[in-house]
Design an enzyme around this catalytic site. Structure first.
Site, PDB file in Angstrom:
ATOM      1  N   ASN A 172      -4.433  56.102  -9.472  1.00  0.00           N
ATOM      2  CA  ASN A 172      -3.783  54.807  -9.252  1.00  0.00           C
ATOM      3  C   ASN A 172      -3.768  54.024 -10.551  1.00  0.00           C
ATOM      4  OD1 ASN A 172      -3.788  55.551  -6.587  1.00  0.00           O
ATOM      5  ND2 ASN A 172      -5.128  53.909  -5.876  1.00  0.00           N
ATOM      6  N   GLU A 186      -0.766  55.590  -6.607  1.00  0.00           N
ATOM      7  CA  GLU A 186      -0.347  54.193  -6.476  1.00  0.00           C
ATOM      8  C   GLU A 186       0.147  53.694  -7.818  1.00  0.00           C
ATOM      9  OE1 GLU A 186      -3.200  51.332  -4.882  1.00  0.00           O
ATOM     10  OE2 GLU A 186      -3.858  52.776  -3.372  1.00  0.00           O
ATOM     11  N   HIS A 224     -10.069  54.088   2.968  1.00  0.00           N
ATOM     12  CA  HIS A 224      -9.446  53.080   2.106  1.00  0.00           C
ATOM     13  C   HIS A 224     -10.122  51.731   2.406  1.00  0.00           C
ATOM     14  CE1 HIS A 224      -5.681  52.257  -0.454  1.00  0.00           C
ATOM     15  NE2 HIS A 224      -6.325  51.119  -0.390  1.00  0.00           N
ATOM     16  N   ARG A 281       1.929  58.437   1.836  1.00  0.00           N
ATOM     17  CA  ARG A 281       0.479  58.343   1.739  1.00  0.00           C
ATOM     18  C   ARG A 281       0.007  57.178   2.602  1.00  0.00           C
ATOM     19  NH1 ARG A 281      -3.099  55.487  -2.541  1.00  0.00           N
ATOM     20  NH2 ARG A 281      -5.102  55.915  -1.602  1.00  0.00           N
ATOM     21  N   TYR A 283      -1.997  50.357 -12.450  1.00  0.00           N
ATOM     22  CA  TYR A 283      -1.145  49.175 -12.343  1.00  0.00           C
ATOM     23  C   TYR A 283      -0.921  48.451 -13.665  1.00  0.00           C
ATOM     24  CZ  TYR A 283      -1.588  49.403  -7.260  1.00  0.00           C
ATOM     25  OH  TYR A 283      -1.518  49.803  -5.959  1.00  0.00           O
ATOM     26  N   HIS A 291     -13.664  37.578  10.207  1.00  0.00           N
ATOM     27  CA  HIS A 291     -13.847  36.716  11.388  1.00  0.00           C
ATOM     28  C   HIS A 291     -14.995  35.728  11.148  1.00  0.00           C
ATOM     29  CE1 HIS A 291     -11.790  39.982  14.021  1.00  0.00           C
ATOM     30  NE2 HIS A 291     -10.923  39.206  13.412  1.00  0.00           N
ATOM     31  N   GLU A 302     -10.188  54.899  -4.651  1.00  0.00           N
ATOM     32  CA  GLU A 302     -10.709  54.068  -5.742  1.00  0.00           C
ATOM     33  C   GLU A 302     -12.183  53.706  -5.605  1.00  0.00           C
ATOM     34  OE1 GLU A 302      -8.306  50.582  -6.190  1.00  0.00           O
ATOM     35  OE2 GLU A 302      -6.558  51.687  -6.846  1.00  0.00           O
TER      36      GLU A 302
HETATM   37  C1  GBH Z   1      -5.219  48.898  -5.366  1.00  0.00           C
HETATM   38  O1  GBH Z   1      -6.308  48.713  -6.213  1.00  0.00           O
HETATM   39  C2  GBH Z   1      -5.686  49.192  -3.945  1.00  0.00           C
HETATM   40  O2  GBH Z   1      -5.911  50.571  -3.752  1.00  0.00           O
HETATM   41  C3  GBH Z   1      -4.726  48.698  -2.898  1.00  0.00           C
HETATM   42  O3  GBH Z   1      -5.341  48.706  -1.643  1.00  0.00           O
HETATM   43  C4  GBH Z   1      -4.202  47.337  -3.263  1.00  0.00           C
HETATM   44  O4  GBH Z   1      -3.352  46.826  -2.293  1.00  0.00           O
HETATM   45  C5  GBH Z   1      -3.508  47.453  -4.594  1.00  0.00           C
HETATM   46  O5  GBH Z   1      -4.459  47.766  -5.537  1.00  0.00           O
HETATM   47  C6  GBH Z   1      -2.819  46.193  -5.063  1.00  0.00           C
HETATM   48  O6  GBH Z   1      -3.703  45.128  -5.253  1.00  0.00           O
HETATM   49  O7  GBH Z   1      -9.386  40.624 -11.643  1.00  0.00           O
HETATM   50  O8  GBH Z   1     -11.140  40.205 -10.046  1.00  0.00           O
HETATM   51  O9  GBH Z   1      -8.872  39.750  -9.442  1.00  0.00           O
HETATM   52  C7  GBH Z   1      -5.933  48.415  -7.525  1.00  0.00           C
HETATM   53  C8  GBH Z   1      -7.107  47.990  -8.342  1.00  0.00           C
HETATM   54  C9  GBH Z   1      -7.148  45.661  -7.707  1.00  0.00           C
HETATM   55  C10 GBH Z   1      -7.909  46.420  -9.870  1.00  0.00           C
HETATM   56  C11 GBH Z   1      -7.272  44.223  -8.185  1.00  0.00           C
HETATM   57  C12 GBH Z   1      -7.943  45.005 -10.327  1.00  0.00           C
HETATM   58  C13 GBH Z   1      -8.268  42.721  -9.732  1.00  0.00           C
HETATM   59  C14 GBH Z   1      -9.656  42.210  -9.628  1.00  0.00           C
HETATM   60  N1  GBH Z   1      -6.987  46.619  -8.784  1.00  0.00           N
HETATM   61  N2  GBH Z   1      -8.223  44.106  -9.256  1.00  0.00           N
HETATM   62  S1  GBH Z   1      -9.778  40.583 -10.225  1.00  0.00           S
END
Ligand code: GBH
Length: 494
Positions: free
Chosen positions: A317, A390, A129, A84, A319, A46, A174
């Site tokens: 988690n 995740e 979270h 979850r 990715y 905000h 995380e």
């Molecule tokens: C998850 O974190 C979260 O738990 C979740 O809430 C989120 O929605 C999901 O990711 C998807 O994004 O290189 O500076 O842009 C994952 C951890 C998040 C690690 C993004 C790398 C990039 C940072 N990741 N991050 S940057």
């Protein structure tokens, strides 16, 4: 053999749990409804509307505060066994403190859990979270050790209120990402620049808060409620840039110790405490930089003991992957910082696909390798299981999400290999995410959902994507049919 067409030779065991994930701030909306207090994400956005890419905030998000029954229908349609989700701390404790409990908020989650159970879906609940109550962020959030007490109070309220229904709890989502991005990279609200100092205070206190809550549940609730408590740790996989170069292999290992070992070792190793490498590294860097004390705080013996074994399973988690090589002098790093302390160069293989923005590169074997790293580093995983809490892929929208379909097929196949060929003790998998949501700094520009959400419609209309049908098929058949979507779309499968 790696299969990329037909049906996977391996299947997910009968006791393997499939689920989907979400987080309160990312989907709920209703930011000031039903007596909810403000979290830092409300307050900060905000005050700083341009902090997000599209200048949006989470006031309405996917409006799950009003549409939760639709969410449950969606979850049911996937056939998964678990959901979850997270509780918004300030929805049940508007001030953050337990002197006032907001009954409307209490009812919202109670109804949610009851409805999930009616549908035979196990709620798996994250307490934190990232939506820190604003009053606490004003005195430092996780960098202030006093917040550990208030987190314990909040957790006790949650266990009392919901422990009869909820048997799987996750304390903090995380801590690595939350601490680094809030205090280090300043990409999570409220974007504090305390790189190299605040990031470790936050990490340290997050670990202590986790242990405190685990021990409290163990003593006050577990005998009767018989639930399980853990934490969610995140990690990329670190692939040596040149696997034949021992320096790159070492760089990858250093990365994993500094980013995952730092959080995992105190909880899951036999000796407890921070990994010796991490302790030594940050102590040395601090000394060289002229600090008379290490920027990484110390645990007392009692704290080491309380942390060791403070988890009934691991929530992991994952990715993406980066290629790693040594580079102590990367010019873009702030000094001091976690990344400067780590001293590695990170880059993506140009061959890896990147269906969404900037950071998420697709490298399916990374999941298998990461799970093996965890399994092999900590003996405890012979006894307690790993859950992938995740995993998922981003894009810029639409329901014809072939890239996401491929991502899930390929990552889940690597998980099958980790289970069947490597003997890893993985007992569950949660896709991120049930639906498109508020993606923190990306606002609504980045999509992770199995369900598409129309953020322009007043009802936040939800539509299944191809990946939802595909995931549902995996969940129901317990195998990966690499041609399922092609057949569904009447495409040639040969
Ligand atoms: C998850 O974190 C979260 O738990 C979740 O809430 C989120 O929605 C999901 O990711 C998807 O994004 O290189 O500076 O842009 C994952 C951890 C998040 C690690 C993004 C790398 C990039 C940072 N990741 N991050 S940057």
């Amino acid at each position: 053999p790696v299969v990329t067409s037909g049906v996977s030779n391996y299947s997910f065991p009968d006791d393997f749990i499939f689920g989907v994930s979400s987080a309160a701030f990312q989907i709920e909306g209703g930011w000031n409804e039903g007596g909810k207090g403000e979290s830092i994400w409300d307050t900060y956005l905000h005050d700083h509307p341009t902090f997000t890419l599209d200048h949006n905030n989470g006031d309405v998000a996917a409006d799950s505060y009003h549409h939760y029954m639709e969410d449950i229908e969606m979850i049911k349609s996937l056939g998964v066994q678990a959901y979850r989700m997270s509780i918004s701390w300030t929805r049940i404790l508007p001030n953050g403190t337990d002197n006032y409990i907001n009954q409307e908020g209490v009812k919202y989650y109670r109804t949610m859990f009851e409805e999930l159970l009616k549908a035979n879906i196990t709620p798996v609940v994250t307490l934190f979270h990232w939506d820190m109550p604003t009053p606490f962020m004003n005195f430092g959030g996780w960098t202030n050790a006093k917040v550990i007490d208030y987190f314990e109070d909040y957790a006790r309220v949650a266990f009392k209120l919901y422990g009869d229904l909820v048997k799987m709890w996750l304390t903090i989502n995380e801590p690595h990402e939350n601490c680094e991005s809030t205090y280090g990279l300043a990409v999570l609200a409220p974007a504090l620049n305390s790189h190299g100092v605040g990031v470790y205070l936050c990490t340290h206190n997050s670990l202590l808060a986790h242990a405190r809550v685990y021990r409290m549940y163990e003593k006050e609730f577990k005998p009767e409620q018989k639930g399980k408590v853990s934490i969610v740790l995140d990690s990329m996989w670190g692939e040596p840039k040149d696997p034949n170069n021992p320096e790159d292999v070492q760089a990858a290992e250093n990365y994993l110790q500094m980013h995952l070992g730092m959080l995992a070792h105190p909880i899951f190793s036999e000796e407890g405490d921070y990994p010796p490498f991490v302790r030594e590294r940050i102590n040395n860097m601090s000394r060289e930089q002229g600090y008379s004390r290490s920027r990484l705080p110390y645990f007392t013996d009692e704290e080491v003991k309380a942390l060791r074994g403070s988890a009934d399973f691991l929530g992991l988690n994952h990715y993406t992957t980066q290629l790693l090589s040594p580079s102590p002098m990367e010019p873009t790093w702030q000094v001091p910082s976690l990344y400067h302390d780590t001293g590695v160069k990170m880059e993506a293989d140009p061959l890896w696909r990147m269906p969404g923005p900037d950071w998420l590169f697709v490298y399916p074997p990374g999941l298998r390798k990461l799970v093996n790293w965890v399994q092999n580093n900590y003996k405890i995983f012979k006894e307690i299981p790993i859950f992938i809490t995740e995993n998922g892929s981003s894009d810029f929208g639409g329901t014809e999400d072939y890239e996401r379909v491929n991502y899930y097929n390929d990552y889940l196949y690597q998980l099958l290999l980790a289970i069947h060929e490597d003997g890893c003790n993985v007992k569950g998998y949660f896709s991120w995410s049930l639906m498109d949501d508020f993606e923190w700094t990306d606002g609504f520009t980045t999509k992770f959902g199995l369900f598409y959400v129309d953020f322009d419609s007043p009802n936040r209309t939800r539509t299944p994507k191809l990946s939802a049908y595909n995931y549902g098929n995996i969940v129901r058949t317990r195998r990966i049919d690499f041609d399922y979507i092609k057949r569904l779309k009447g495409l040639n499968t040969t």
